[in-house]
Design a protein around this motif. Structure first.
Motif, PDB file in Angstrom:
ATOM      1  N   ASN A   1      84.364  51.918  -7.406  1.00  0.00           N
ATOM      2  CA  ASN A   1      85.823  52.025  -9.370  1.00  0.00           C
ATOM      3  C   ASN A   1      85.188  50.612  -9.870  1.00  0.00           C
ATOM      4  O   ASN A   1      84.921  50.430 -11.116  1.00  0.00           O
TER       5      ASN A   1
ATOM      6  N   LEU B   1      81.915  67.831  -9.986  1.00  0.00           N
ATOM      7  CA  LEU B   1      81.581  66.300  -8.824  1.00  0.00           C
ATOM      8  C   LEU B   1      81.893  66.768  -7.353  1.00  0.00           C
ATOM      9  O   LEU B   1      81.703  65.881  -6.496  1.00  0.00           O
ATOM     10  N   GLU B   2      83.109  68.038  -7.166  1.00  0.00           N
ATOM     11  CA  GLU B   2      83.511  67.097  -5.482  1.00  0.00           C
ATOM     12  C   GLU B   2      83.805  68.509  -4.658  1.00  0.00           C
ATOM     13  O   GLU B   2      84.688  69.547  -5.032  1.00  0.00           O
TER      14      GLU B   2
ATOM     15  N   ASP C   1      85.192  65.722  -2.482  1.00  0.00           N
ATOM     16  CA  ASP C   1      85.798  64.883  -2.196  1.00  0.00           C
ATOM     17  C   ASP C   1      86.920  65.216  -2.725  1.00  0.00           C
ATOM     18  O   ASP C   1      87.884  64.883  -3.962  1.00  0.00           O
TER      19      ASP C   1
ATOM     20  N   ASN D   1      90.103  62.789  -2.033  1.00  0.00           N
ATOM     21  CA  ASN D   1      90.345  62.239  -2.665  1.00  0.00           C
ATOM     22  C   ASN D   1      89.958  61.305  -4.091  1.00  0.00           C
ATOM     23  O   ASN D   1      90.839  61.478  -4.533  1.00  0.00           O
ATOM     24  N   GLN D   2      89.219  61.882  -4.021  1.00  0.00           N
ATOM     25  CA  GLN D   2      88.978  61.938  -5.595  1.00  0.00           C
ATOM     26  C   GLN D   2      89.209  62.935  -6.808  1.00  0.00           C
ATOM     27  O   GLN D   2      89.547  62.156  -7.527  1.00  0.00           O
TER      28      GLN D   2
ATOM     29  N   GLU E   1      92.715  61.340  -7.707  1.00  0.00           N
ATOM     30  CA  GLU E   1      92.773  60.149  -8.469  1.00  0.00           C
ATOM     31  C   GLU E   1      92.428  60.552  -9.071  1.00  0.00           C
ATOM     32  O   GLU E   1      93.078  59.796  -9.913  1.00  0.00           O
ATOM     33  N   ASN E   2      91.270  61.153  -9.827  1.00  0.00           N
ATOM     34  CA  ASN E   2      90.919  61.981 -11.524  1.00  0.00           C
ATOM     35  C   ASN E   2      92.569  62.683 -11.583  1.00  0.00           C
ATOM     36  O   ASN E   2      92.324  62.391 -13.093  1.00  0.00           O
TER      37      ASN E   2
ATOM     38  N   GLN F   1      93.414  55.017  -1.141  1.00  0.00           N
ATOM     39  CA  GLN F   1      93.254  54.836  -1.714  1.00  0.00           C
ATOM     40  C   GLN F   1      93.534  53.490  -1.767  1.00  0.00           C
ATOM     41  O   GLN F   1      93.914  52.614  -2.388  1.00  0.00           O
TER      42      GLN F   1
ATOM     43  N   LYS G   1      79.812  55.131   1.056  1.00  0.00           N
ATOM     44  CA  LYS G   1      80.124  55.742  -0.229  1.00  0.00           C
ATOM     45  C   LYS G   1      78.889  55.003  -1.822  1.00  0.00           C
ATOM     46  O   LYS G   1      78.679  56.331  -2.704  1.00  0.00           O
TER      47      LYS G   1
ATOM     48  N   MET H   1      76.917  57.918  -3.827  1.00  0.00           N
ATOM     49  CA  MET H   1      77.539  58.403  -5.333  1.00  0.00           C
ATOM     50  C   MET H   1      75.528  57.255  -5.966  1.00  0.00           C
ATOM     51  O   MET H   1      76.314  57.237  -7.605  1.00  0.00           O
TER      52      MET H   1
END
Length: 324
Positions: free
Chosen positions: A50, A183-184, A186, A188-189, A192-193, A218, A267, A271
Motif C-alpha cells: 500500500n 479486482l478480486e 482476494d 482480504n483486499q 479492506e476496500n 492486515q 504480492k 500486482m
C-alpha cells in the motif's frame, strides 16, 4: 498576479500549529520520553504493497563514479525500532515522511509524522495513553473503542473474520460498487476496500474512535493476538471519518517478520509492483532483541487540521505540494 508564492496556511494558523507542536514536546518531556532524530534517507525501502516510496540516488566521485539507490522514508519506524533494540527506552519523533502517489484533501507527498514507542506496553494500554494524549493536548473528549469485527457487524451485518467471497460480492452490489469486484478473488483486499468505502467515513463523528483487533492478514508489523489467531494486536484511530493514526503491539519475532516481508514482495510481483529491498538492518535489530513495546504513527497535519477545524491539510501546512 499569481499568489502561489504565499503559504497555503495563514500565518495565524501556523502560529497555532507551532503552539500545538510545542505542547506535544512538553507532553513527552514531562513523561520523560526521549525525543530522537533518525535518517530521512534509507538504504532500503518498505515492502508494504500500500506504500509507494520515493527513490533517489547518491553519487560518489571518489575513485570511480558510483551510484547508490536510496529511499525517502515512508515513516521513521524501522530506524526507531533499531534504537529500541539498542536500548534507547521509550522514544518519540516528529519528522517529515514521504509517500509517492498520495495527494489530496488529507494527503500530501511530504507530511509530518508523530511516531511514539512505549516499552512494556500492551495494545490496550497504548490506546489509553494515546486517548489521554488527545485529551491533554487537543482537549478532545474521551474516545470510544470498538473491535474491527464489531464495527463490521454494526455497519454491514458481516463478520469479517468468517465472511466469504460470495457474501462480499453481494455487499459490493448493494452499495453499487460492482465495478470494484473485478479486482478480486482476494478476500482480504475486498474486506479492506469495503471498510474504507462504507465504514470509515462514519467513524468518530463526535469524538475519536479506536478500532482494534484488525484481521491477522492486515497485521503489518503487529503481533498476533494470543487468544484468537484470526486477529492482530493492531489498531487505528478515526475522528470525523478521517484516519489519524495506526498502531501496534509490536511484532518482535525475527522469523515471522522476515516471512511477512517475503510475502509482501511476492504480492508485489503478483500486482506488477516493483519488488522492494528488504531492510536487513531492521531485521538484524529484531534478531538482536526488540523489547516488548507498543507504538503508534499519527499524521500530525491531519490532527492539527481537525484541531483547528479546517477542511484540508494544506490549510495547516506552510507550503503544500502544489506550492512547494
Amino acid at each position: 498576479m499569481k499568489k502561489k508564492w504565499k503559504p497555503s496556511a495563514s500565518i495565524k494558523d501556523l502560529m497555532k500549529r507551532s503552539k500545538i507542536i510545542a505542547d506535544i514536546r512538553s507532553f513527552f518531556l514531562k513523561k520523560n520520553i526521549m525525543e530522537v532524530e533518525t535518517p530521512i534517507l534509507s538504504q532500503s525501502g518498505v515492502t508494504d504493497v500500500n506504500l509507494m516510496p520515493f527513490i533517489t540516488n547518491y553519487f560518489s566521485f571518489n575513485d570511480n563514479i558510483k551510484k547508490k539507490k536510496l529511499w525517502l522514508i515512508t515513516s521513521p519506524e524501522y530506524h526507531m525500532k533499531r534504537l529500541l533494540s539498542a536500548g534507547s527506552g521509550s522514544i518519540y519523533q516528529i519528522c517529515r515522511s514521504f509517500r509517492n502517489q498520495e495527494f489530496g484533501q488529507y494527503h500530501n507527498p511530504e507530511f509530518t509524522m508523530l511516531e511514539w514507542y512505549q516499552l512494556s506496553c500492551s495494545m490496550e494500554k497504548m490506546i489509553e495513553e494515546i486517548d489521554f494524549f488527545f485529551q491533554k493536548i487537543l482537549n478532545f473528549n474521551k474516545a470510544d473503542k470498538i473491535s474491527y469485527q464489531e464495527v463490521f457487524m454494526k455497519f454491514l451485518k458481516i463478520d469479517p473474520l468468517s465472511t466469504s467471497l460470495s457474501e462480499l460480492f453481494q455487499c459490493y452490489k448493494k452499495f453499487n460498487l460492482k465495478n470494484l469486484i473485478y479486482l478480486e478473488n482476494d478476500l482480504n483486499q475486498l474486506i479492506e476496500n469495503i471498510f474504507t468505502l462504507q465504514i470509515q467515513p462514519f467513524l468518530g463523528k463526535e469524538k475519536p474512535l479506536f478500532v482494534y483487533h484488525f484481521p491477522s492478514e492486515q497485521a503489518c508489523l503487529a503481533s498476533i493476538n494470543k487468544k484468537d489467531s484470526r486477529v492482530s494486536e493492531r489498531f487505528e484511530i478515526f475522528f470525523k471519518g478521517i484516519e489519524l493514526g495506526n498502531g501496534f503491539h509490536e511484532l518482535t519475532d525475527y522469523f515471522e517478520q522476515r516471512k511477512r516481508f517475503i510475502k509482501d514482495n511476492r504480492k508485489r510481483c503478483d500486482m506488477n509492483l516493483p519488488e522492494q529491498k528488504i531492510d536487513d538492518y531492521f531485521l538484524d535489530a529484531i534478531h538482536h532483541g526488540l523489547p516488548t513495546c507498543s507504538g503508534v504513527a499519527i499524521g500530525l497535519d491531519r490532527l492539527i487540521m481537525i484541531a483547528l477545524n479546517k477542511n484540508s491539510i494544506d490549510q495547516v501546512m506552510s507550503f503544500s505540494f502544489e506550492r512547494s
